[in-house]
Design a protein around this motif. Sequence first.
Motif, PDB file in Angstrom:
ATOM      1  N   CYS A 236       0.889  -1.180   0.009  1.00  0.00           N
ATOM      2  CA  CYS A 236      -0.036  -0.236   0.118  1.00  0.00           C
ATOM      3  C   CYS A 236       0.874   1.200   0.039  1.00  0.00           C
ATOM      4  O   CYS A 236       1.740   1.515   1.058  1.00  0.00           O
ATOM      5  CB  CYS A 236      -1.037  -0.047   1.150  1.00  0.00           C
ATOM      6  SG  CYS A 236      -1.803   1.544   1.487  1.00  0.00           S
ATOM      7  N   LEU A 237       0.894   1.986  -0.969  1.00  0.00           N
ATOM      8  CA  LEU A 237       1.740   3.158  -1.169  1.00  0.00           C
ATOM      9  C   LEU A 237       1.574   4.171  -0.075  1.00  0.00           C
ATOM     10  O   LEU A 237       2.476   4.833   0.433  1.00  0.00           O
ATOM     11  CB  LEU A 237       1.637   3.749  -2.674  1.00  0.00           C
ATOM     12  CG  LEU A 237       2.264   3.011  -3.513  1.00  0.00           C
ATOM     13  CD1 LEU A 237       1.722   3.379  -5.033  1.00  0.00           C
ATOM     14  CD2 LEU A 237       3.702   2.957  -3.642  1.00  0.00           C
ATOM     15  N   ARG A 238       0.076   4.359   0.358  1.00  0.00           N
ATOM     16  CA  ARG A 238      -0.114   5.247   1.490  1.00  0.00           C
ATOM     17  C   ARG A 238       0.436   4.852   2.666  1.00  0.00           C
ATOM     18  O   ARG A 238       1.165   5.563   3.488  1.00  0.00           O
ATOM     19  CB  ARG A 238      -1.656   5.526   1.553  1.00  0.00           C
ATOM     20  CG  ARG A 238      -1.934   6.507   2.381  1.00  0.00           C
ATOM     21  CD  ARG A 238      -3.503   6.654   2.254  1.00  0.00           C
ATOM     22  NE  ARG A 238      -4.078   5.480   3.170  1.00  0.00           N
ATOM     23  CZ  ARG A 238      -4.145   5.090   4.295  1.00  0.00           C
ATOM     24  NH1 ARG A 238      -3.555   5.717   5.119  1.00  0.00           N
ATOM     25  NH2 ARG A 238      -4.628   3.958   4.625  1.00  0.00           N
ATOM     26  N   ALA A 291      -1.359  -3.375   1.876  1.00  0.00           N
ATOM     27  CA  ALA A 291      -2.851  -2.923   1.805  1.00  0.00           C
ATOM     28  C   ALA A 291      -3.943  -3.956   2.342  1.00  0.00           C
ATOM     29  O   ALA A 291      -3.623  -4.926   2.647  1.00  0.00           O
ATOM     30  CB  ALA A 291      -3.182  -3.183   0.203  1.00  0.00           C
ATOM     31  N   LEU A 295      -8.447  -0.230   5.824  1.00  0.00           N
ATOM     32  CA  LEU A 295      -7.541   0.710   5.792  1.00  0.00           C
ATOM     33  C   LEU A 295      -7.357   1.365   4.599  1.00  0.00           C
ATOM     34  O   LEU A 295      -6.344   2.096   4.268  1.00  0.00           O
ATOM     35  CB  LEU A 295      -6.244   0.568   6.685  1.00  0.00           C
ATOM     36  CG  LEU A 295      -6.456   0.359   8.054  1.00  0.00           C
ATOM     37  CD1 LEU A 295      -5.076  -0.350   8.526  1.00  0.00           C
ATOM     38  CD2 LEU A 295      -6.803   1.602   8.729  1.00  0.00           C
ATOM     39  N   CYS A 296      -8.040   1.289   3.625  1.00  0.00           N
ATOM     40  CA  CYS A 296      -8.095   1.776   2.139  1.00  0.00           C
ATOM     41  C   CYS A 296      -9.011   2.967   1.933  1.00  0.00           C
ATOM     42  O   CYS A 296      -9.800   2.871   2.215  1.00  0.00           O
ATOM     43  CB  CYS A 296      -8.338   0.599   1.116  1.00  0.00           C
ATOM     44  SG  CYS A 296      -8.165   1.071  -0.656  1.00  0.00           S
ATOM     45  N   LEU A 297      -8.469   4.031   1.635  1.00  0.00           N
ATOM     46  CA  LEU A 297      -8.837   5.246   1.043  1.00  0.00           C
ATOM     47  C   LEU A 297      -9.785   5.336  -0.226  1.00  0.00           C
ATOM     48  O   LEU A 297     -10.222   6.282  -0.579  1.00  0.00           O
ATOM     49  CB  LEU A 297      -8.094   6.383   1.191  1.00  0.00           C
ATOM     50  CG  LEU A 297      -7.481   6.774   2.647  1.00  0.00           C
ATOM     51  CD1 LEU A 297      -6.375   8.052   2.269  1.00  0.00           C
ATOM     52  CD2 LEU A 297      -8.538   7.628   3.266  1.00  0.00           C
ATOM     53  N   LYS A 298      -9.489   4.205  -0.841  1.00  0.00           N
ATOM     54  CA  LYS A 298      -9.850   4.024  -2.335  1.00  0.00           C
ATOM     55  C   LYS A 298      -9.879   5.197  -3.201  1.00  0.00           C
ATOM     56  O   LYS A 298      -8.896   5.759  -3.241  1.00  0.00           O
ATOM     57  CB  LYS A 298     -11.831   3.690  -2.169  1.00  0.00           C
ATOM     58  CG  LYS A 298     -11.769   2.400  -1.137  1.00  0.00           C
ATOM     59  CD  LYS A 298     -13.125   2.033  -1.312  1.00  0.00           C
ATOM     60  CE  LYS A 298     -13.323   0.863  -0.186  1.00  0.00           C
ATOM     61  NZ  LYS A 298     -13.238   1.115   1.343  1.00  0.00           N
ATOM     62  N   CYS A 301      -7.747   8.267  -2.188  1.00  0.00           N
ATOM     63  CA  CYS A 301      -6.394   8.185  -1.621  1.00  0.00           C
ATOM     64  C   CYS A 301      -5.695   8.854  -2.794  1.00  0.00           C
ATOM     65  O   CYS A 301      -5.768   8.783  -4.026  1.00  0.00           O
ATOM     66  CB  CYS A 301      -6.061   6.805  -1.967  1.00  0.00           C
ATOM     67  SG  CYS A 301      -4.261   6.411  -1.643  1.00  0.00           S
ATOM     68  N   PHE A 303      -2.749   8.287  -3.881  1.00  0.00           N
ATOM     69  CA  PHE A 303      -1.933   7.215  -4.633  1.00  0.00           C
ATOM     70  C   PHE A 303      -2.942   6.465  -5.579  1.00  0.00           C
ATOM     71  O   PHE A 303      -2.303   5.219  -6.005  1.00  0.00           O
ATOM     72  CB  PHE A 303      -1.056   6.283  -3.645  1.00  0.00           C
ATOM     73  CG  PHE A 303      -0.216   7.086  -2.920  1.00  0.00           C
ATOM     74  CD1 PHE A 303       1.125   7.612  -3.497  1.00  0.00           C
ATOM     75  CD2 PHE A 303      -0.346   7.191  -1.645  1.00  0.00           C
ATOM     76  CE1 PHE A 303       2.018   8.052  -2.669  1.00  0.00           C
ATOM     77  CE2 PHE A 303       0.646   8.095  -0.890  1.00  0.00           C
ATOM     78  CZ  PHE A 303       1.634   8.455  -1.411  1.00  0.00           C
ATOM     79  N   TYR A 304      -4.223   6.541  -5.305  1.00  0.00           N
ATOM     80  CA  TYR A 304      -5.101   5.587  -6.139  1.00  0.00           C
ATOM     81  C   TYR A 304      -4.767   5.386  -7.582  1.00  0.00           C
ATOM     82  O   TYR A 304      -4.913   4.152  -8.017  1.00  0.00           O
ATOM     83  CB  TYR A 304      -6.520   6.359  -6.054  1.00  0.00           C
ATOM     84  CG  TYR A 304      -7.417   5.408  -6.746  1.00  0.00           C
ATOM     85  CD1 TYR A 304      -8.094   4.464  -5.978  1.00  0.00           C
ATOM     86  CD2 TYR A 304      -8.035   5.591  -8.045  1.00  0.00           C
ATOM     87  CE1 TYR A 304      -9.115   3.571  -6.387  1.00  0.00           C
ATOM     88  CE2 TYR A 304      -9.025   4.878  -8.599  1.00  0.00           C
ATOM     89  CZ  TYR A 304      -9.455   3.917  -7.756  1.00  0.00           C
ATOM     90  OH  TYR A 304     -10.421   3.050  -8.021  1.00  0.00           O
ATOM     91  N   CYS A 307      -1.865   3.037  -7.298  1.00  0.00           N
ATOM     92  CA  CYS A 307      -2.109   1.830  -6.554  1.00  0.00           C
ATOM     93  C   CYS A 307      -1.862   0.252  -7.182  1.00  0.00           C
ATOM     94  O   CYS A 307      -2.647   0.159  -7.998  1.00  0.00           O
ATOM     95  CB  CYS A 307      -3.596   1.999  -5.823  1.00  0.00           C
ATOM     96  SG  CYS A 307      -3.709   0.444  -4.617  1.00  0.00           S
ATOM     97  N   MET A 310      -5.044  -1.906  -6.822  1.00  0.00           N
ATOM     98  CA  MET A 310      -6.376  -1.213  -7.653  1.00  0.00           C
ATOM     99  C   MET A 310      -6.016  -1.569  -9.060  1.00  0.00           C
ATOM    100  O   MET A 310      -7.039  -1.884  -9.421  1.00  0.00           O
ATOM    101  CB  MET A 310      -6.407   0.377  -7.654  1.00  0.00           C
ATOM    102  CG  MET A 310      -6.818   0.846  -6.055  1.00  0.00           C
ATOM    103  SD  MET A 310      -8.641   0.033  -5.790  1.00  0.00           S
ATOM    104  CE  MET A 310      -8.737   0.364  -4.104  1.00  0.00           C
TER     105      MET A 310
HETATM  106  S1  SF4 Z   1      -5.769   3.082  -2.752  1.00  0.00           S
HETATM  107 FE1  SF4 Z   1      -4.268   4.059  -1.428  1.00  0.00          FE
HETATM  108  S2  SF4 Z   1      -4.942   3.066   0.727  1.00  0.00           S
HETATM  109 FE2  SF4 Z   1      -5.794   1.840  -0.811  1.00  0.00          FE
HETATM  110  S3  SF4 Z   1      -4.456   0.291  -1.176  1.00  0.00           S
HETATM  111 FE3  SF4 Z   1      -4.088   1.763  -2.751  1.00  0.00          FE
HETATM  112  S4  SF4 Z   1      -2.565   3.159  -1.816  1.00  0.00           S
HETATM  113 FE4  SF4 Z   1      -3.423   1.957  -0.234  1.00  0.00          FE
END
Ligand code: SF4
Length: 812
Positions: A236-238, A291, A295-298, A301, A303-304, A307, A310
Amino acid sequence: MAVSRDLLAGVGKDIKAEIDAVQGNEIFIRTQLDEAGIISEFEVLARGNSYSAPAVINNLAAGEMVVHNHPSGDLTPSAPDIRLAAKLAERDIGFAIINNQAEQIYVVVEAGPGRVNKKLNKKEILNYFKKEGNLDQELENFSERKEQLITAEKIIDSFNQHQIDFIEAGTGTGKSFAYLIPALFYNNLNNAKIVVSTNTINLQEQLVNKDLLILKRVLDFDFKAVLVKGRNNYLCLRKYKNFKQKYQQQETEITIELFEELNDWKENTKTGEKSEIDFQIKAAVWNEIAAESDLCLKTACPFYNKCYFMQARKEVYRADILIVNHHLLLSDARVKVETGSAGRGILPNFNHLIIDEAHNIGEIATAHLGYPLYQSLLDRWLKRLSGEKNSLLSQIREDISFTIGCDQARMREILDKRLIPTAQKIRDLIPQYFKELQDLIGEFKDKKITVNEKVKNNAVWQEFFQTAIDLAAYLKNELTYLQIIYENLYLELAESNDENELKLKSTIGRCQDLIKRVEFNLAAEDENYVFWLESSYYRGNTQVVQKSVPIDVGKFLPDLIWSRLSNIIFTSATITTAGSFNYFYQQTGIKQAAELKVESPFDYAKQAQLLIPLDFPEPNKKEFLPELVSSLAALLKKTTGSTMVLFTSYYMLNYCYNNLQANLEDQGIRLLAQSKLSRNYILQQFQTESNTVIFGTSSFWEGVDLPGDLLKYLVMVKLPFPVPGEPLYKAKEKLLEKQGLNPFFNLALPDAVIRFRQGFGRLIRSKKDKGLIILYDRRLKDRKYGKMFLQSLPDSCPVIETTQQKIIEKIE
Ligand code: SF4
């Protein structure tokens, strides 16, 4: 309101006749539409009274339409109609209401794509498997196999008729092509997603990296296949950004070396998949950057767009055929059931499922439906809440200061006087909770203790009971305080996906889950479950776990998964026992399926022999183990490698290893023992180094593929009966007794036969392989039940009663 349509044109009269037959009461009908969208076929699924009929929605397929009549003639959908229509729409199934004359129809939801179930052309597909067919032209060592043709034909029927099939196809049948080719044709014709689930990574890799690549060249249409992995496999980049900050602020314990390796990988990875990492990374560190769904901002985010998860998910939705493992399949089903929404799952909607290595599905589902409680689960939750500098509680403190309009004084009071002290109480109680469980196990002889009345009456349980009640109470209090904070500080941010709002929501959700686990395991009274305590030694520490799993998983599986699907093919080389599928019905909870059993095309008469030394004691005699050591010593000196010995317990494996290792090493023979080395390392060494012998148990009985001269001698020390004292086994025994069934014949024996067949199947992997199987268990010949094992072997395999000396002489 009612819309008169020609939809009923061809079948209206017949449907009316069905309604008349029930005196105009309600009936519930499944229909199929033709290419023009007109109802061409129908089947009455249920009959009711003048105001309702049972909604039987199992086994419906995408593209079909459910129709029922309103005897009143008013075609306005009722509230239950609307709810059912919405549920069916998620599966691309249409919903309509008709009048009793079947002349008017009101379509509530149109049938989704694939509404015409185009049938597979059997002849065209079977040609692929024939001499000079497409596979023959592509594959060097292809030979037409009648077993493969029979299997493929059955699978074509299954797709065409939307049915459930149990297909046992012996080793070497070529079953993966036999299901992949019809599946890909069906997808191409009907645009229907196909999911293939396997138990082992080996099979997944074979499908994705070999079989499907070959089919890309063989088939004259294109398709997209994707190997689906769970979210936790992706970076998860965030979370990584936060992790990096913590490292820079020296708030983490990871070493410079590990951080640099990790950062280097992160800068270069194209997929963000954990499986790429070739250095050691502890699970706790990976968890900090992996990830996670809660805890994902979808889309909120930052970084969406980059991601990894995603991007992978998009590929999954675009795919025609998805390769998954049984764990992921069941997780997806559980999420869909628990959230009540098919859209929340890991996998997109699908109706066609192929389960390969299906003999494992019951065992995996059992583990999956449990509620284990480990100390690490509680520790991890608490650490995120309050254990670190940047923990959630410290962030809540900052947010209170910045939130205008909330009662800041009250929020601070809840934080300082409630949340923090309660978290401390929980922190103090967790080690006490597990220490008392450990003491409780110490009161008994076993390492696994079923929680029953005897255990509950023990004085140590009474003490533990109070600790557990306290822990549950503190967790519930903490939950209440967290919910108050959420409502006052974050509720308005729910739509914006604020990071702390998300973290708090996730902490609340996990707290609810922990309470459920503590209370469920403490009460230990759900009669569908078995509850036990287990102590194990892990990486230098003793850890205690509370476990609870369903006793009869077949009771749960239809509602969990099967009833949502219209077409399921279960296949494996070992589903039956002595030719019967009964045990598999019991494990899956399926009442009816089309069955097929196809023998292996290998010539076992020429390729293998099963040797039973009758000058050997029965396994229950005390001289069995010492004699096994001396017999193996002589045998392994003669084979000098190319041998795998399968044990039924680590105790037995270690006993033989400790008594043989030095002696054999002097002879230049290296023992690769599962108790000392990892499975991957053992298999890699065995394939590259000569004079090596595998000593394996548990996972080595299946999924090991060592063709040709790699494996010429397979030793099975005992018939692999399940361990009788295991809590789950004992609970199953009791349940069968209650049902008036004999546990030995309905559980122990079929279980052992399937395992035995799996072990047996390790030796002959291709038509060229030859070898000997030595079984040091004379019960196969001496006991009546031995017949069950013998009847489950390939018909042509010679079974020879012999002596140890003669076996040595047979070895070339
Ligand atoms: S969308 Fe953002 S918070 Fe969700 S897995 Fe990807 S990088 Fe993480």
